[in-house]
Design a protein around this motif. Structure first.
Motif, PDB file in Angstrom:
ATOM      1  N   SER A 247       0.833  -1.196   0.000  1.00 36.50           N
ATOM      2  CA  SER A 247       0.000   0.000   0.000  1.00 36.50           C
ATOM      3  C   SER A 247       0.871   1.251   0.000  1.00 36.50           C
ATOM      4  O   SER A 247       1.831   1.364   0.768  1.00 36.50           O
ATOM      5  CB  SER A 247      -0.893  -0.015   1.255  1.00 36.50           C
ATOM      6  N   GLY A 248       0.564   2.186  -0.893  1.00 35.96           N
ATOM      7  CA  GLY A 248       1.341   3.411  -1.005  1.00 35.96           C
ATOM      8  C   GLY A 248       2.484   3.323  -1.997  1.00 35.96           C
ATOM      9  O   GLY A 248       3.168   4.315  -2.241  1.00 35.96           O
ATOM     10  N   SER A 249       2.708   2.144  -2.591  1.00 33.36           N
ATOM     11  CA  SER A 249       3.756   1.997  -3.595  1.00 33.36           C
ATOM     12  C   SER A 249       3.139   1.503  -4.894  1.00 33.36           C
ATOM     13  O   SER A 249       1.928   1.305  -4.996  1.00 33.36           O
ATOM     14  CB  SER A 249       4.850   1.051  -3.103  1.00 33.36           C
ATOM     15  N   THR A 250       3.976   1.291  -5.890  1.00 29.53           N
ATOM     16  CA  THR A 250       3.493   0.913  -7.222  1.00 29.53           C
ATOM     17  C   THR A 250       4.239  -0.323  -7.727  1.00 29.53           C
ATOM     18  O   THR A 250       5.249  -0.743  -7.150  1.00 29.53           O
ATOM     19  CB  THR A 250       3.721   2.051  -8.224  1.00 29.53           C
ATOM     20  N   ALA A 251       3.758  -0.867  -8.836  1.00 30.36           N
ATOM     21  CA  ALA A 251       4.470  -1.978  -9.465  1.00 30.36           C
ATOM     22  C   ALA A 251       5.871  -1.552  -9.890  1.00 30.36           C
ATOM     23  O   ALA A 251       6.821  -2.344  -9.823  1.00 30.36           O
ATOM     24  CB  ALA A 251       3.682  -2.490 -10.667  1.00 30.36           C
ATOM     25  N   TYR A 252       6.020  -0.316 -10.316  1.00 36.83           N
ATOM     26  CA  TYR A 252       7.337   0.213 -10.672  1.00 36.83           C
ATOM     27  C   TYR A 252       8.288   0.096  -9.492  1.00 36.83           C
ATOM     28  O   TYR A 252       9.427  -0.369  -9.631  1.00 36.83           O
ATOM     29  CB  TYR A 252       7.192   1.672 -11.106  1.00 36.83           C
ATOM     30  N   ASP A 253       7.825   0.497  -8.306  1.00 39.04           N
ATOM     31  CA  ASP A 253       8.664   0.402  -7.109  1.00 39.04           C
ATOM     32  C   ASP A 253       9.045  -1.049  -6.822  1.00 39.04           C
ATOM     33  O   ASP A 253      10.196  -1.354  -6.489  1.00 39.04           O
ATOM     34  CB  ASP A 253       7.920   0.977  -5.897  1.00 39.04           C
ATOM     35  N   SER A 254       8.081  -1.945  -6.951  1.00 40.82           N
ATOM     36  CA  SER A 254       8.325  -3.348  -6.625  1.00 40.82           C
ATOM     37  C   SER A 254       9.306  -3.985  -7.598  1.00 40.82           C
ATOM     38  O   SER A 254      10.151  -4.793  -7.209  1.00 40.82           O
ATOM     39  CB  SER A 254       7.004  -4.116  -6.630  1.00 40.82           C
ATOM     40  N   LEU A 255       9.195  -3.639  -8.868  1.00 38.53           N
ATOM     41  CA  LEU A 255      10.115  -4.198  -9.850  1.00 38.53           C
ATOM     42  C   LEU A 255      11.530  -3.653  -9.666  1.00 38.53           C
ATOM     43  O   LEU A 255      12.515  -4.375  -9.888  1.00 38.53           O
ATOM     44  CB  LEU A 255       9.600  -3.926 -11.261  1.00 38.53           C
TER      45      LEU A 255
END
Length: 390
Positions: free
Chosen positions: A61-69
């Motif tokens: 929560s609060g992040s994006t798929a971009y951050d996760s990748l």
């Protein structure tokens, strides 16, 4: 499963073109420090068995798929520098908290940012795809990262029934799991480019692949959370990966079945079993507990039909669990190895001894990427895994 005999003969050729099969170098190092066995891992430091990474590419929560990748790249680089043997990505669909619907795409990205660590699928869900498409995707990966790619296959959908139907098309949902052995034969023949004369696909070639000349090819793994894949992997003489992290009750029976029914092949002369382990180390017990509770709440929501982003530690701490929900969460956390680095080391040592697993594949479920990255670093430190030169 009348096709398993053909599958065994085909899968028996899954060593790469360099002749490096599972009977070779037992964890040895080749030129430039590269591990030369495509299946068996190498122990680093004081670890009881080789350690690897299972990356669910979770989105908090609060992040994006971009951050996760981006975090996945950071984890792969850290894992490579600390001697983790492989980094696998698991196929999931229609889950907001997981950004790994396209393993082959993610693996290509990770290959561009690493040089030695093995990369693979943990796994690709074979019934969701045409075997030719998988052969071409992983042939491309093998061309991008020669000798570093694993092709792990599962027969579950990696999602709910409605999404599986959308992936597979009308009328294929019920038959998909039963077709798994036949699909495995077909995929293997595409990888080897050796359909017999007269077969409808005899002139169909997976490209990149052997039709272009001598080339390596990814070793096949079977994945599972039940006895079906354990028995099939044993019959075919393939390495086996069991999903202990979400099906702990079946771990010992599945591993026993795999070992007891294993048939030596050109790939392996003896069983090789990996188990996925949910493990998270933090600097304090309190930090570890706060992080793993986020994963437990996320799983509770998923199992109750309310999937979403991984909640924050604050949200998980404030959640009002009903008695039944608390029972589920406590049961879930009982199978998560978590705590300080020394506590996690003890837990992993005990699990390796209890199961006899040949390799532990750690998945760090937490809200934030920093916590996941820190966990892999702390585990490596706890085992004295040396920092290797990039």
């Amino acid at each position: 499963m009348s096709d398993t005999g053909d599958a065994g003969r085909d899968a028996g050729r899954s060593a790469d073109a360099g002749g490096r099969d599972g009977r070779g170098d037992r964890g040895g190092l080749g030129a430039r420090g590269a591990h030369t066995d495509p299946i068996r891992g190498a122990v680093r430091g004081d670890a009881p068995v080789p350690l690897s990474v299972l990356d669910l590419v979770t989105v908090g929560s609060g992040s994006t798929a971009y951050d996760s990748l981006r975090t996945s790249v950071d984890i792969a680089r850290l894992a490579e520098s600390r001697g983790y043997h492989r980094h696998w990505v698991a196929e999931h669909h229609s889950m907001p908290g997981v950004a790994s619907s396209s393993p082959a795409v993610i693996l290509a990205h990770l290959a561009a940012h690493t040089a030695r660590i093995r990369l693979g699928s943990g796994g690709v869900m074979l019934p969701n795809h045409a075997p030719l498409a998988i052969a071409e995707q992983f042939g491309t990966l093998e061309a991008l990262a020669p000798g570093r790619v694993d092709l792990g296959l599962g027969r579950a959908p990696g999602t709910d029934g409605r999404t599986a139907a959308a992936l597979r098309g009308p009328g294929r949902l019920d038959e998909a799991a039963e077709e798994f052995p036949r699909q495995l034969v077909e995929l293997t023949r595409f990888l080897d480019d050796d359909f017999p004369d007269g077969h409808p696909y005899a002139r169909v070639h997976a490209v990149p692949g052997p039709v272009q000349g001598t080339a390596g090819r990814p070793p096949l793994w079977l994945l599972g959370s039940s006895g079906f894949s354990a028995r099939l992997a044993a019959e075919l003489g393939l390495p086996f990966a069991y999903a202990h992290h979400f099906s702990a009750a079946g771990t010992l029976p599945a591993l026993d079945l795999y070992r007891q029914t294993f048939r030596p092949s050109a790939v392996l002369d003896a069983p090789y079993a990996v188990i996925g382990v949910s493990a998270l180390a933090a600097d304090t017990d309190e930090q570890a507990r706060a992080q793993v509770l986020t994963g437990a709440l996320s799983m509770l929501r998923l199992r109750s039909g309310r999937p979403g982003l991984i909640p924050t530690p604050e949200e998980a701490a404030a959640y009002g669990f009903s008695p039944l929900e608390r029972e589920f969460v406590d049961g879930w956390l009982a199978n998560v190895v978590h705590g300080t680095p020394d506590e996690v080391r003890t837990g992993l040592d005990d699990l390796a001894k209890r199961t006899g697993a040949d390799e532990l594949m750690l998945t760090a479920n937490a809200h934030g990427g920093a916590a996941r990255l820190r966990s892999y670093e702390l585990v490596a430190d706890a085992y004295g895994m040396p920092v290797e030169t990039p």
